[in-house]
Design an enzyme around this catalytic site. Structure first.
Site, mmCIF file in Angstrom:
data_model
loop_
_atom_site.group_PDB
_atom_site.id
_atom_site.type_symbol
_atom_site.label_atom_id
_atom_site.label_comp_id
_atom_site.label_asym_id
_atom_site.label_seq_id
_atom_site.Cartn_x
_atom_site.Cartn_y
_atom_site.Cartn_z
ATOM 1 N N ASP A 116 2.185 39.974 -22.355
ATOM 2 C CA ASP A 116 3.170 39.471 -21.402
ATOM 3 C C ASP A 116 2.412 38.787 -20.267
ATOM 4 O O ASP A 116 1.372 39.275 -19.821
ATOM 5 C CB ASP A 116 4.005 40.641 -20.869
ATOM 6 N N ASN A 174 7.887 29.917 -12.290
ATOM 7 C CA ASN A 174 9.221 29.321 -12.215
ATOM 8 C C ASN A 174 9.650 29.075 -10.773
ATOM 9 O O ASN A 174 10.237 28.036 -10.444
ATOM 10 C CB ASN A 174 10.237 30.226 -12.908
ATOM 11 N N ASP A 206 9.030 26.336 -18.785
ATOM 12 C CA ASP A 206 9.239 26.076 -20.213
ATOM 13 C C ASP A 206 8.048 25.341 -20.821
ATOM 14 O O ASP A 206 7.612 25.641 -21.933
ATOM 15 C CB ASP A 206 10.508 25.243 -20.415
ATOM 16 N N GLU A 219 8.777 36.010 -21.256
ATOM 17 C CA GLU A 219 7.385 35.618 -21.467
ATOM 18 C C GLU A 219 6.604 36.695 -22.212
ATOM 19 O O GLU A 219 5.385 36.781 -22.087
ATOM 20 C CB GLU A 219 6.710 35.304 -20.128
#
Length: 287
Positions: free
Chosen positions: A163, A171, A180, A207
């Site tokens: 992760d 973001n 993305d 993620e």
């Protein structure tokens, strides 16, 4: 579409490419292309079309493709092989659209390349993550169940769960388009340096990703995880001229017993991943 493209499509539609499409069973939508020769169907590991469904025998049936024909024959299975609603007692020639039932598994026979490619594309879309072009979580679990059936001390299965650390900041700072982009680019990086042909690689959500490594013990898997960890720590992902950096945390475990359920094995790897998070991130925990 140009005339040439139309002609090519028509030719492909007529080109023979026999295949069985699983409509119901372990892997709905799975396409099994039938090359010339004999294809065993059943629960044993040596079967070219291997099923897990308990009503299917170890060696249940065989499909034989010769140059101009494809036949199916029951191999003395417990529950029989049913073709278009009727049990077969001798080899039977298959025709386009024929339905086969083995236990609770249902297949459809098709024999045109255009149909096969179209159905394969549908299956790929239904079993993959559109953003990263990795497997999706349900498909990974289904495939992992098949691997665990044949797990042994000589054939361990390892799982790497990872992760991205504090990815929300990517973001928040650069926008979701950047996030993305980085997810796509990072998945490509993992495929290039950490995924072999027989491995399973899936996005589990957000993620978080998982790699399943057949015939691999946790020591070897941990080496792969460490290589990936170092690659993320050193890599700079570029988005619209903005350099983006982040690290990743990893959990690695293995199993040598077919008794372990896929969800339990994945949960063990996930717990080790969060151990890495609790201990400071950007590290590999093995258990």
């Amino acid at each position: 579409m140009s005339r040439r493209e139309v002609a090519d499509a028509l030719a492909r539609g007529k080109a023979p490419e026999p295949a069985l499409i699983m409509l119901e069973g372990d892997l709905p939508g799975q396409v099994y292309r039938l090359k010339e020769g004999r294809h065993l169907i059943g629960r044993r590991p040596e079967c070219e079309i291997r099923l897990r469904e308990r009503a299917v025998s170890g060696l249940h049936a065989e499909v034989v493709r010769e140059r101009d024909s494809v036949t199916i024959n029951d191999l003395g299975s417990t529950n029989g092989t049913v073709v278009d609603g009727a049990p077969i007692v001798s080899p039977l020639l298959l025709a386009e659209g024929t339905l086969l039932r083995l236990g609770n598994c249902v297949f459809k026979y098709v024999d045109s390349l255009l149909d096969v490619e179209f159905l394969e594309s549908l299956h790929a879309r239904g079993t993959s993550d559109a953003l990263t072009e990795t497997m999706n979580q349900p498909y990974l679990i289904a495939r992992l169940a098949f691997l665990l059936d044949t797990t042994s001390p000589d054939r361990p299965v390892s799982v790497i769960a990872f992760d991205y650390d504090e990815f929300k900041q990517v973001n928040d700072r650069y926008g979701h388009a950047a996030g993305d982009h980085v997810l796509r680019a990072s998945a490509m990086l993992v495929k290039r340096i950490g995924v072999r042909d027989d491995d399973l690689f899936a996005r589990m959500g957000g993620e978080e990703f998982t790699i399943v490594m057949p015939s691999t013990d946790r020591t070897s898997a941990a080496e792969t995880a460490e290589r990936l960890r170092a690659a993320f720590a050193a890599n700079v992902f570029d988005f619209a001229g903005q350099p983006i950096r982040f690290t990743a945390s990893f959990g690695v475990c293995d199993t040598v017993t077919p008794a372990e359920r896929p969800q339990d094995l994945l949960a063990r790897a996930d717990e080790l991943l969060y151990q890495s998070k609790r201990e400071g991130r950007n590290r590999v925990s093995v258990g």
